[in-house]
Scaffold this active site. Sequence first.
Site, PDB file in Angstrom:
ATOM      1  N   LYS A 205     -10.517   7.407   6.389  1.00  0.00           N
ATOM      2  CA  LYS A 205      -9.373   7.699   5.903  1.00  0.00           C
ATOM      3  C   LYS A 205      -9.430   7.572   4.238  1.00  0.00           C
ATOM      4  CE  LYS A 205      -7.469   3.072   6.902  1.00  0.00           C
ATOM      5  NZ  LYS A 205      -6.901   2.200   7.543  1.00  0.00           N
TER       6      LYS A 205
ATOM      7  N   CYS B 254      -5.146   3.269 -22.602  1.00  0.00           N
ATOM      8  CA  CYS B 254      -4.627   4.630 -22.831  1.00  0.00           C
ATOM      9  C   CYS B 254      -4.753   5.281 -21.550  1.00  0.00           C
ATOM     10  CB  CYS B 254      -5.095   5.410 -24.080  1.00  0.00           C
ATOM     11  SG  CYS B 254      -5.218   4.394 -25.529  1.00  0.00           S
ATOM     12  N   MET B 255      -4.106   6.582 -21.340  1.00  0.00           N
ATOM     13  CA  MET B 255      -4.135   7.218 -20.232  1.00  0.00           C
ATOM     14  C   MET B 255      -5.481   7.808 -20.015  1.00  0.00           C
ATOM     15  SD  MET B 255      -2.259  10.904 -19.062  1.00  0.00           S
ATOM     16  CE  MET B 255      -0.556  10.173 -19.269  1.00  0.00           C
ATOM     17  N   ASP B 256      -6.470   8.177 -20.966  1.00  0.00           N
ATOM     18  CA  ASP B 256      -7.817   8.645 -20.917  1.00  0.00           C
ATOM     19  C   ASP B 256      -8.812   7.869 -21.401  1.00  0.00           C
ATOM     20  OD1 ASP B 256      -5.922  11.174 -20.048  1.00  0.00           O
ATOM     21  OD2 ASP B 256      -5.563  11.286 -22.151  1.00  0.00           O
TER      22      ASP B 256
ATOM     23  N   ARG C  27     -13.524  -0.061  15.023  1.00  0.00           N
ATOM     24  CA  ARG C  27     -12.755   0.731  14.067  1.00  0.00           C
ATOM     25  C   ARG C  27     -13.133   0.256  12.473  1.00  0.00           C
ATOM     26  NH1 ARG C  27      -8.401  -0.200  17.055  1.00  0.00           N
ATOM     27  NH2 ARG C  27      -7.399  -1.174  15.238  1.00  0.00           N
TER      28      ARG C  27
ATOM     29  N   ARG D 209       3.825  -2.974  13.148  1.00  0.00           N
ATOM     30  CA  ARG D 209       3.741  -1.489  12.574  1.00  0.00           C
ATOM     31  C   ARG D 209       4.180  -0.404  13.541  1.00  0.00           C
ATOM     32  NH1 ARG D 209      -1.466  -0.499   8.740  1.00  0.00           N
ATOM     33  NH2 ARG D 209      -2.458  -0.136  10.675  1.00  0.00           N
TER      34      ARG D 209
ATOM     35  N   HIS E  18      -4.144  -3.194  16.612  1.00  0.00           N
ATOM     36  CA  HIS E  18      -4.646  -3.673  15.337  1.00  0.00           C
ATOM     37  C   HIS E  18      -4.395  -5.056  14.973  1.00  0.00           C
ATOM     38  CE1 HIS E  18      -6.377  -2.425  11.443  1.00  0.00           C
ATOM     39  NE2 HIS E  18      -5.188  -2.631  10.763  1.00  0.00           N
TER      40      HIS E  18
ATOM     41  N   TYR F  70      -2.362   1.440 -28.896  1.00  0.00           N
ATOM     42  CA  TYR F  70      -1.002   1.410 -28.668  1.00  0.00           C
ATOM     43  C   TYR F  70      -0.429   0.045 -28.787  1.00  0.00           C
ATOM     44  CZ  TYR F  70      -1.028   5.985 -27.020  1.00  0.00           C
ATOM     45  OH  TYR F  70      -1.405   7.316 -26.891  1.00  0.00           O
TER      46      TYR F  70
HETATM   47  C1  LIG Z   1      -7.771   1.551   7.948  1.00  0.00           C
HETATM   48  C2  LIG Z   1      -7.670   1.010   9.595  1.00  0.00           C
HETATM   49  C3  LIG Z   1      -8.752   0.476  10.171  1.00  0.00           C
HETATM   50  C4  LIG Z   1      -9.847  -0.037   9.313  1.00  0.00           C
HETATM   51  O1  LIG Z   1      -9.757  -1.381   8.755  1.00  0.00           O
HETATM   52  P1  LIG Z   1     -10.913  -1.924   7.840  1.00  0.00           P
HETATM   53  O2  LIG Z   1     -10.101  -3.453   7.534  1.00  0.00           O
HETATM   54  O3  LIG Z   1     -10.837  -1.133   6.464  1.00  0.00           O
HETATM   55  O4  LIG Z   1     -12.048  -1.986   8.578  1.00  0.00           O
HETATM   56  C5  LIG Z   1      -8.778   0.240  11.464  1.00  0.00           C
HETATM   57  N1  LIG Z   1      -7.537   0.249  12.276  1.00  0.00           N
HETATM   58  C6  LIG Z   1      -6.441   0.956  11.855  1.00  0.00           C
HETATM   59  C7  LIG Z   1      -5.423   1.294  12.654  1.00  0.00           C
HETATM   60  C8  LIG Z   1      -6.315   1.154  10.257  1.00  0.00           C
HETATM   61  O5  LIG Z   1      -5.246   1.676  10.218  1.00  0.00           O
END
Ligand SMILES: *Cc1c(COP(=O)(O)O)cnc(C)c1O
Length: 371
Positions: free
Chosen positions: A41, A313-315, A221, A138, A168, A267
């Site tokens: 992601k 600065c920005m850049d 995951r 969540r 999760h 700045y």
């Molecule tokens: C982002 C995410 C992960 C991965 O988590 P890490 O800590 O980066 O390994 C796994 N499961 C869900 C639902 C997530 O949103």
Amino acid sequence: MCNNMDFRPTRAVINTAAIKHNAQQVVSYLPNETKLIAVVKADGYGHGVAEASSAALAAGAEMFAVATPDEALALRKHDPQTDILVLGPSPVSFAKYAAQKNITVTVTSVVWAEKVGDLQRFNKKCKVHVKIDSGMGRIGVRNETELARLIEAINQSENLSIDGTFTHFARADEEGPEPTDLQFQKFMQLVDVFPEKPRLVHASNSAGTLIFPEYSLDAVRFGISLYGIAPSAVVAKKMPFKLQRAMTLETELSYVKKVRAGEGISYGGKYITSENDWIGTLPIGYADGLKRALTGQEVIVGGRRVPIVGTICMDQCMVKLPHEFPEGEKVTLIGKQGDEEITMEEWAERLCTIPYEIAVMLSERIPRVYK
Ligand SMILES: *Cc1c(COP(=O)(O)O)cnc(C)c1O
């Protein structure tokens, strides 16, 4: 070839071999029956989703996970085949495209399942993973009754089929296993509600995978550590294998000058030069993700750490050099140079955040260069 990155020395160099190494390491660490879901992601945590997903696939990943439907469609263009799971919620209108493109969506709502069931029949069913909230707070169903109703609604729908279920962990990266143990127990109790065990039951993120291998189930995951970053200092201390960092952030000195004492730099004149200061300018600023709060952070020039001085600065921004350097001298902002190393963790500490946020805050303006 002429593209943007030929004209700006500021770049993020991505070592895809490191991503492959980290994926290979985790595959060999996992129990044989556990599949690797590579989490890519947020553009592969800022590393580039195409290259990160390819590297993970080459190392044995069997599925990808992204956060949103749009991320899934973008990844599908790059990889026509591998299963993709959307971790966050998807709108009802996405289900049909998901089915067509073999994208699996996360379901938490009976209403969602009923609405998709009411749509004209799809040619192919949309695969879903049922999300269970075992303590993250969540998204997801939270008890047996809610889960049973959701399973019923999905099974009633001709357009949906259950491929998996997951939860999760909220605290797997901390000291002390109790919160994670409790979440796992609650999850397992709820998984028993399914009349038929889904193909993929999964719970662990990177921290869970590394610290709780006994909770690996059918899949993990794996996100942040795919890119060589430990989820927290606690996990870093307990790493079962060594990660390789995949990203280096570098630029060059674009301008070097000797200044008299007592002059203001940038700045607000917040840095006042001392006698015989050499000041270097870097072509990177907060529009690139080098936040203004990083004033004082060091960078590496000629193998030595030097501080960013004055307002960013920005850049562009300025650094205080120990002596003259030629324009074009290499500057490392994140990564190794000589005996020195600056990590995303170091930036994270200065910004009171976690390295995840550093990886994704480097903006699109910074070209990603692959080696
Ligand atoms: C982002 C995410 C992960 C991965 O988590 P890490 O800590 O980066 O390994 C796994 N499961 C869900 C639902 C997530 O949103």
